[in-house]
Design a protein around this motif. Structure first.
Motif, short mmCIF file in Angstrom:
data_model
loop_
_atom_site.label_atom_id
_atom_site.label_comp_id
_atom_site.label_asym_id
_atom_site.label_seq_id
_atom_site.Cartn_x
_atom_site.Cartn_y
_atom_site.Cartn_z
N ILE A 159 8.15 -1.92 -2.68
CA ILE A 159 9.57 -2.07 -2.39
C ILE A 159 10.09 -0.84 -1.65
O ILE A 159 10.86 -0.95 -0.69
N GLU A 160 9.70 0.34 -2.08
CA GLU A 160 10.16 1.57 -1.41
C GLU A 160 9.68 1.61 0.03
O GLU A 160 10.44 1.97 0.94
N LEU A 161 8.44 1.23 0.27
CA LEU A 161 7.93 1.18 1.65
C LEU A 161 8.71 0.15 2.46
O LEU A 161 9.11 0.41 3.60
N VAL B 160 1.98 -0.87 8.26
CA VAL B 160 1.54 -0.69 6.88
C VAL B 160 1.24 -2.07 6.30
O VAL B 160 2.03 -3.00 6.47
N CYS B 161 0.09 -2.18 5.64
CA CYS B 161 -0.30 -3.46 5.02
C CYS B 161 -0.60 -3.23 3.55
O CYS B 161 -1.35 -2.32 3.20
N THR B 162 0.00 -4.07 2.71
CA THR B 162 -0.30 -4.04 1.29
C THR B 162 -0.86 -5.41 0.91
O THR B 162 -0.57 -6.41 1.57
N GLY B 163 -1.64 -5.44 -0.15
CA GLY B 163 -2.20 -6.69 -0.63
C GLY B 163 -3.70 -6.61 -0.74
O GLY B 163 -4.35 -5.78 -0.10
N SER B 164 -4.26 -7.48 -1.55
CA SER B 164 -5.70 -7.51 -1.76
C SER B 164 -6.44 -7.75 -0.45
O SER B 164 -6.03 -8.57 0.37
N ILE C 41 5.90 -3.46 8.12
CA ILE C 41 5.11 -3.70 6.92
C ILE C 41 4.76 -5.18 6.78
O ILE C 41 5.60 -6.05 7.08
N ILE C 42 3.52 -5.42 6.38
CA ILE C 42 3.06 -6.76 6.01
C ILE C 42 2.60 -6.65 4.56
O ILE C 42 1.74 -5.83 4.25
N SER C 43 3.18 -7.45 3.69
CA SER C 43 2.77 -7.46 2.29
C SER C 43 2.25 -8.84 1.94
O SER C 43 2.96 -9.69 1.41
N ILE D 283 -0.92 -2.20 -4.48
CA ILE D 283 -0.18 -1.02 -4.95
C ILE D 283 0.89 -1.49 -5.93
O ILE D 283 1.22 -2.68 -5.98
N PRO D 284 1.45 -0.58 -6.71
CA PRO D 284 2.52 -0.99 -7.63
C PRO D 284 3.71 -1.62 -6.88
O PRO D 284 4.05 -1.19 -5.77
#
Length: 167
Positions: A101-103, A59-63, A28-30, A95-96
């Protein structure tokens, strides 16, 4: 550098992975998709790793918006398409926090490829350390302040070195 998990972060929420159709194993990259966060290096490293591991995902999160470099994110997506990896890189956007955190808790490791950071490791690494999740982070000077039992550094901008650490 004294990270601590949020009060409910230790509770399991398995529905989060289902909600995003994510199954382990994955990294994951956040980070925001800003040019200095260096998703370019991370995606190139993932390409190297993915050649020999057909199960691994990213998995990537963030704008996905960077007004300073509006062509950056579309260019990353085009590169993933050329490499045939678009289906294995899950870009979730914002994402929330609790979902993030769960990911993170189910990831093989957090990847932090940044070329610049205002504080040690950034928020995702801070969260990873608080939950004892492995983190592979660029060796820029401010990141060298990060301490933890599951921290590994790679030379900033070096996709081959990052892929070796991911392996």
């Amino acid at each position: 550098f004294a990270p601590a998990p949020g009060g409910d972060w230790l509770e399991d929420c398995p529905a989060v992975l289902s909600r995003y159709d994510i199954t382990p194993p994955f990294f994951i990259i956040s980070n925001q998709f800003w040019i200095h966060k260096d998703h370019t290096t991370a995606f190139a490293a993932f390409r190297i790793l993915a050649e020999n591991d057909r199960e691994i995902a990213l998995v990537c999160t963030g704008s996905t918006v960077d007004s300073r470099s509006p062509e950056y994110f579309p260019g990353l997506i085009a590169q993933l398409e050329r490499w045939g990896l678009k289906q294995r890189v899950h870009i979730l956007g914002l994402i929330p926090k609790r979902d993030q955190i769960e990911l993170l808790k189910h990831a093989c490791a957090v990847i932090q490829p940044t070329l610049f950071e205002g504080g040690p490791g950034g928020g995702a690494v801070y969260n990873a350390v608080s939950l004892d999740v492995p983190a592979i982070i660029s060796d820029i000077p401010v990141n060298r302040e990060v301490e933890g039992t599951a921290i590994d550094f790679f030379p900033a901008g070096d996709a081959s070195a990052l892929a070796a650490k991911m392996k």
